[in-house]
Design an enzyme around this catalytic site. Structure first.
Site, short mmCIF file in Angstrom:
data_model
loop_
_atom_site.label_atom_id
_atom_site.label_comp_id
_atom_site.label_asym_id
_atom_site.label_seq_id
_atom_site.Cartn_x
_atom_site.Cartn_y
_atom_site.Cartn_z
N TYR A 1 45.60 47.95 50.70
CA TYR A 1 44.54 47.01 51.28
C TYR A 1 45.60 45.80 51.81
CZ TYR A 1 40.48 44.43 52.65
OH TYR A 1 39.53 43.65 53.33
N GLN B 1 33.93 48.20 50.86
CA GLN B 1 33.75 49.38 51.51
C GLN B 1 35.22 50.01 51.82
OE1 GLN B 1 32.69 46.58 52.67
NE2 GLN B 1 33.19 46.30 54.82
N HIS C 1 47.33 28.40 50.53
CA HIS C 1 46.55 29.72 50.52
C HIS C 1 45.13 29.87 50.32
CE1 HIS C 1 49.62 33.11 50.60
NE2 HIS C 1 50.17 32.26 49.72
N HIS D 1 54.38 32.24 40.87
CA HIS D 1 55.81 31.86 41.46
C HIS D 1 56.32 30.70 40.98
CE1 HIS D 1 53.29 33.56 44.88
NE2 HIS D 1 54.27 34.22 45.00
N ASP E 1 56.96 35.32 50.47
CA ASP E 1 55.68 35.67 50.95
C ASP E 1 56.12 36.35 52.21
OD1 ASP E 1 54.36 34.62 48.83
OD2 ASP E 1 53.55 32.97 49.78
N HIS F 1 46.76 71.37 13.14
CA HIS F 1 48.07 70.85 13.68
C HIS F 1 49.20 71.59 12.72
CE1 HIS F 1 46.08 67.69 15.84
NE2 HIS F 1 47.31 67.30 16.26
#
Length: 442
Positions: free
Chosen positions: A133, A195, A266, A332, A365, A425
């Site tokens: 994404y 979606q 950000h 960071h 970045d 086993h």
């Protein structure tokens, strides 16, 4: 990214807040977001692509029947960009790929004989299908494709799909798409939010479902990844981007202030913290941040982030400073001191570290440092590392036992199985011992 009250009590007297930290974490999981995402995922899983396209229209204004970008159109996206941006993207992609390939070269298959007749080994096998994404909301984060699509391809992932949302003009950002093209995306789609992740996870894009979802996004994207985890793998649960600086009296307050604001930009919930052994530096940085905010174009974002989620803490010595920073475990971490290497050797909890005044988080970045900027937040660096080429590789083990190795292994398994009461086993080992006694061929 916050201090533990109990941990601070242990350091009583060895630190002092020059700007107190927030009383609560930068972001909490919103029940309304979780409920909305759950509803959307259920609807898409039930109704398929019809629901995906309906959400794309209602939420992003996408009103076309096809969300895929053709390979030809994807390759042409660079033609729309300014020459300096295109050159910068090509440089960032090359450096990120170079670092990822160097990481891959150190992950080697091996095989060892643990005992006569017993060989065990490990192979690094890439995940087969990855969905990336690529967010493009308030800011189109151009280097995201380098860290997700590009690193997956460097790991040898055969199929990488990329989804990015349409912008205000109902088209995807060409620079985001060009970064995906440079990074080697096999197919790209103009599709955003929940979606997009659901379409990749449920196999609604003309491809089989992906095995792993990666990439940053808003609260809805983060929640969708959290709810889809288990059906698919994810890189890591991500919160607001965060930065911390560890500095002494030799640091430049102008640079420290700029670097703190660089990550606060950000989002209004992005934490920024300074831990310093110099009260003079700490006070100077607080004053300098106020001065820089006066003219900063994004002060409406960085200002509230610093006001509500920024902190400056004085530590009496280097040891205390390192304890405080390990407690924060920042995504960071910048180190700007007279002895950066000592701090580097003594610190354990951070996503990625930037050493010296010439290093800044922005270099990573934007892809210039080569390292990955998909990193753990909210204290996750105490136990987890960021995205890297190794995350796309499964270290798969194998073993081979011959007649020679059967007797010792089978006897031990019989003894353990008998103690546990697991007769079936034990029988698997007993039958092989009997076959060995009968002299059956290998």
């Amino acid at each position: 990214m916050r201090f533990s009250t109990s941990r601070l009590a242990e350091l009583d007297g060895s630190y002092r807040f020059l700007k107190p930290p927030p009383d609560s974490p930068a972001a909490q999981r919103d029940p309304a977001v979780a409920a909305r995402v759950s509803e959307m995922l259920s609807t898409i899983e039930r109704e398929g692509m019809d629901a995906v396209l309906r959400y794309a229209k209602d939420l992003d204004g996408w009103d076309l029947p096809d969300v895929e970008i053709s390979a030809r159109d994807l390759a042409r996206t660079g033609d729309e960009l300014p020459a300096d941006v295109r050159t910068a993207l090509e440089l960032g992609q090359a450096r990120t790929r170079d670092f990822a390939l160097r990481q891959r070269s150190h992950l080697v298959d091996f095989e060892a004989e643990l005992a006569p007749g017993l060989v065990a080994g490990q192979r690094y096998v890439p995940v087969q299908r990855v969905g990336a994404y690529l967010p493009a909301g308030r800011f189109p984060l151009l280097a995201g494709a380098f860290m997700t699509v590009g690193v997956a391809k460097a790991a040898g992932v055969p199929a990488v799909l990329a989804c990015t949302p349409p912008g205000r003009n109902a088209a995807a950002d060409p620079a985001v798409l060009f970064a995906a093209y440079l990074s080697g995306a096999d197919r790209a789609y103009v599709l955003g939010g929940v979606q997009a992740l659901a379409a990749m996870a449920f196999g609604l894009l003309g491809e089989r479902p992906v095995d792993m979802l990666v990439g940053a996004g808003n609260a809805y994207v983060a929640e969708a990844k959290r709810q889809l985890y288990g059906k698919v793998a994810i890189d890591l649960p991500a919160g607001p981007s965060e930065v911390a600086v560890l500095a002494d009296e030799t640091a430049d307050p102008v640079l420290v202030a700029a670097d703190l604001l660089g990550q606060a930009e950000h989002g209004t919930e992005s934490p920024a913290a300074l831990v310093t052994t110099s009260t003079e530096l700490g006070e100077a940085v607080i004053a300098e941040i106020g001065r820089q905010l006066e003219t900063l174009a994004t002060r409406d974002i960085a200002g509230p982030a610093w006001r509500d989620h920024g902190s400056v803490t004085w530590a009496k010595d280097a040891g205390t400073a390192m304890e405080l920073m390990d407690e924060l475990a920042p995504e960071h971490l910048e180190i700007q001191t007279a002895d950066d290497d000592t701090y580097l050797a003594g610190l354990h909890n951070y996503g990625s570290v930037f050493l010296g005044k010439w290093s800044t988080v922005a270099y990573s970045d934007k892809g210039m440092a080569g390292t990955n900027h998909v990193l753990p937040t909210a204290g996750g660096a105490r136990h987890s590392a960021g995205l890297s080429v190794s995350r796309f590789l499964k270290p798969l083990t194998y073993q081979r036992v011959t007649r020679e190795g059967t007797e010792q292994s089978a006897g031990a398994v019989e003894a353990i199985s008998a103690y546990e009461g697991m007769a079936a086993h034990g029988a698997t080992a007993t039958l092989r011992r009997e076959a060995l006694t009968k002299g059956e061929p290998a």
